[in-house]
Design a protein around this motif. Structure first.
Motif, PDB file in Angstrom:
ATOM      1  N   SER A 156     -30.815  18.599  -2.906  1.00 29.51           N
ATOM      2  CA  SER A 156     -30.978  20.057  -2.845  1.00 29.51           C
ATOM      3  C   SER A 156     -31.465  20.661  -4.154  1.00 29.51           C
ATOM      4  CB  SER A 156     -29.661  20.708  -2.425  1.00 29.51           C
ATOM      5  OG  SER A 156     -28.721  20.607  -3.461  1.00 29.51           O
ATOM      6  N   GLU A 279     -17.527  17.210  -2.767  1.00 28.19           N
ATOM      7  CA  GLU A 279     -18.051  18.517  -2.315  1.00 28.19           C
ATOM      8  C   GLU A 279     -19.360  18.839  -3.031  1.00 28.19           C
ATOM      9  OE1 GLU A 279     -14.515  18.420  -2.778  1.00 28.19           O
ATOM     10  OE2 GLU A 279     -14.552  18.112  -0.605  1.00 28.19           O
ATOM     11  N   GLN A 282     -22.086  16.853  -1.635  1.00 22.93           N
ATOM     12  CA  GLN A 282     -22.550  17.401  -0.362  1.00 22.93           C
ATOM     13  C   GLN A 282     -23.489  18.584  -0.593  1.00 22.93           C
ATOM     14  OE1 GLN A 282     -19.438  18.581   2.314  1.00 22.93           O
ATOM     15  NE2 GLN A 282     -20.772  18.224   4.087  1.00 22.93           N
ATOM     16  N   ARG A 283     -23.121  19.451  -1.555  1.00 20.71           N
ATOM     17  CA  ARG A 283     -24.013  20.583  -1.857  1.00 20.71           C
ATOM     18  C   ARG A 283     -25.358  20.088  -2.400  1.00 20.71           C
ATOM     19  NH1 ARG A 283     -19.204  22.836  -3.893  1.00 20.71           N
ATOM     20  NH2 ARG A 283     -19.775  22.894  -6.108  1.00 20.71           N
ATOM     21  N   ARG A 285     -26.760  17.464  -1.377  1.00 20.65           N
ATOM     22  CA  ARG A 285     -27.370  16.705  -0.268  1.00 20.65           C
ATOM     23  C   ARG A 285     -27.709  15.277  -0.674  1.00 20.65           C
ATOM     24  NH1 ARG A 285     -31.646  20.617   2.813  1.00 20.65           N
ATOM     25  NH2 ARG A 285     -30.138  22.083   3.620  1.00 20.65           N
ATOM     26  N   GLU A 319     -22.043  26.390  -8.344  1.00 20.48           N
ATOM     27  CA  GLU A 319     -20.645  26.604  -7.930  1.00 20.48           C
ATOM     28  C   GLU A 319     -19.704  25.497  -8.368  1.00 20.48           C
ATOM     29  OE1 GLU A 319     -20.862  27.659  -3.682  1.00 20.48           O
ATOM     30  OE2 GLU A 319     -22.796  28.568  -4.202  1.00 20.48           O
ATOM     31  N   ALA A 353     -31.401  24.241  -2.855  1.00 17.96           N
ATOM     32  CA  ALA A 353     -30.331  24.862  -3.656  1.00 17.96           C
ATOM     33  C   ALA A 353     -30.751  26.272  -4.085  1.00 17.96           C
ATOM     34  CB  ALA A 353     -30.021  24.010  -4.878  1.00 17.96           C
ATOM     35  N   LEU A 357     -27.865  28.260  -2.477  1.00 15.04           N
ATOM     36  CA  LEU A 357     -26.684  28.209  -3.344  1.00 15.04           C
ATOM     37  C   LEU A 357     -26.828  29.143  -4.535  1.00 15.04           C
ATOM     38  CD1 LEU A 357     -26.324  24.311  -3.415  1.00 15.04           C
ATOM     39  CD2 LEU A 357     -24.996  25.875  -2.009  1.00 15.04           C
TER      40      LEU A 357
END
Ligand code: 5AD
Ligand code: SF4
Length: 485
Positions: A156, A279, A282-283, A285, A319, A353, A357
């Protein structure tokens, strides 16, 4: 990759009659190869462009007889920022994306009439397979061979799929020029699949590492990366083979077994983790969790116990909390890498992203986390390097040490730099005639001291790669090593 791109562009220009100079004052054309992966890389180019603009103006004022200086931007930044470059940088005469290097002679001809030449078309089939790159450092015993361009992964944060296009395959081999080390190069080398040869009907499907998934359909058929590695490593048993950069998702056992079995495939794997928190992964990818990554590390270490691992990490991704960052710290402590590259996150337009995000970790926090990862890596690498003291290693000599002409610098199997004094040493283990150490030599070295980046050692004698790893020679070698000391 950028070095390889310069080598390709230079080859194209040389064939059209251009000659190269390293003296700025002698150049009528200045081309800059650029990278877009992080903002820092782009800022460097903007600064250089400003300096060159002043230089161009000065040259036009002072030397009316000289042809007007041409400035060109090549590579990923040309692709990403073509309109910005053209609007803001009126002094730029040529903008050439990563798939258009073959068009450089035509583009330079266009600039002769005072026009700006632009070609940033991405192509699915430009592999430059028919261009033999001109090696920039002809004295180096190492070379890069690009086996693919572009990337299909779509992490991402990453700009690569947008600047370099999607993946293509390309195999080029150089061995009879006396090169002793080849690094197979690509954004994703081990997801390589060459389907161009219709005689290869490979029914074995790509097996993803357990716990890893991709956003694209894995390729089938054709020549797999392990087949390529198998073939390349057989070309010359004296040639060391490395590969970079792989994605952890495709490390089939065939590749691991080849690394273990073939003494000329280096026991070194770059395994970019990017983060130690599931996590965050995962963000990003990345297609795996912390646990899947660690399982892979244990699996690799089980199959190749003495493997050297290296990795990339991004500090302060969108984040990222302090606890998530701590997971990266603990992953680094657990894995123990020989080399780590860490980067503060920089937001790139077009990436997912950027759209989905928030780049909300403040710069000072990103920077602190990045420095923490860098310091931790140094501590851990120092521990690993100190353990090597007393061992006897095969070093490929790259040339004089940058620090002292009395020393030579080379690399061990794990790609760690090793410095040795340049003395006369025996021709071989069983020889009494001696000779100096030269670039491209394989030398047996006893490691004597270490810091986090470099090992220092005593050179014992010259050897060859096959001789060093030949198990039948083991007893003689051990005798030699103790008598040489
Ligand atoms: N910001 C920071 N680092 C990045 N990388 C790739 N994209 C970014 C980005 N937007 C890092 C990754 C990759 C390495 C080549 O560069 O860690 O593995
Ligand atoms: Fe930089 Fe990525 Fe382009 Fe390579 S492909 S030059 S890393 S932006």
């Amino acid at each position: 990759m950028n070095v390889n791109d310069v080598e390709i562009s230079w080859s194209v220009l040389k064939n059209s009659g251009y000659t190269r100079t390293s003296e700025l004052g002698q150049a009528d054309v200045i081309l800059m190869m650029t990278c877009s992966i992080r903002d820092g890389a782009e800022q460097k180019i903007w600064r250089k462009l400003n300096i060159l603009k002043q230089y161009k103006k000065k040259r036009q004022r002072n030397s009316e007889n000289l042809p007007p200086l041409k400035i060109g931007i090549l590579g990923c930044m040309a692709e990403r920022l073509k309109s910005k470059i053209l609007e803001q940088e009126k002094m730029v005469d040529l903008v050439c994306g990563p798939d258009a290097y073959k068009d450089l002679p035509r583009m330079l001809a266009v600039t002769e009439s005072g026009q700006t030449a632009v070609n940033v078309l991405l192509s699915l089939d430009e592999t430059y397979a028919d261009v033999m790159p001109v090696r920039l450092n002809e004295n180096s015993p190492s070379a890069f061979v690009s086996i693919m361009r572009g990337c299909d992964n779509m992490c991402s944060y990453c700009i690569v799929p947008f600047t370099r296009g999607r993946e293509r395959n390309e195999v080029r081999m150089l061995s009879d020029q006396g090169i002793k080390e080849v690094t197979l190069l690509g954004q994703n080398v081990n997801s390589y699949r060459d389907t161009s040869d219709s005689t290869i009907h490979n029914s074995i499907d790509t097996k993803l590492t357990p716990g890893f998934k991709t956003v694209y359909k894995p390729k089938t058929g054709g020549r797999r990366f392990s087949d390529l590695l198998d073939k390349v490593s057989q070309i010359d048993p004296e040639m060391r083979i490395r590969f970079t950069s792989p994605h952890p998702k495709d490390f089939p056992d065939e590749v691991l077994d080849l690394i273990k079995e073939r003494s000329n495939i280096c026991n070194q794997i770059h395994l970019p983790a990017q983060s130690g928190n599931s996590e965050v992964l995962q963000r990003m990818r990345r297609g795996y969790t912390r646990e899947a990554y660690l399982d892979l590390v244990y699996h690799i270490r089980h199959r190749i116990p003495d493997v050297y691992l290296s990795s990339d990490f991004i500090a302060g991704f969108c984040e990222e909390t302090e606890l998530e960052h701590e997971d990266t710290v603990s992953l680094m402590k657990e894995v123990k890498y020989h080399v780590v590259y860490s980067f503060p996150y920089s937001m790139r337009q077009k990436t997912s992203a950027y759209h989905r995000l928030k780049d909300n970790v403040p710069d000072d926090v990103k920077s602190r986390r990045h420095l923490q990862l860098r310091d931790l890596f140094r501590q851990e690498a120092l521990k690993l390097n100190l353990k090597e003291i007393g061992s006897t290693q095969l070093i490929l000599i790259e040339g004089e040490s940058k620090r002292s002409p009395l020393d030579m610098a080379g690399r061990n199997d794990g790609n760690v730099k090793v410095i040795v004094p340049n003395t006369n040493i025996p021709e071989s283990c069983a020889d009494i005639s001696t000779r100096k150490i030269q670039r491209g030599d394989y030398v047996v070295v006893k490691i004597r001291s270490a810091n986090s980046q470099v090992l220092h050692g005593i050179p014992l004698y010259h050897t060859s790669l096959t001789e060093f790893y030949n198990k039948d020679n083991l007893i003689t070698e051990q005798l030699c090593q103790s008598s040489a000391l």
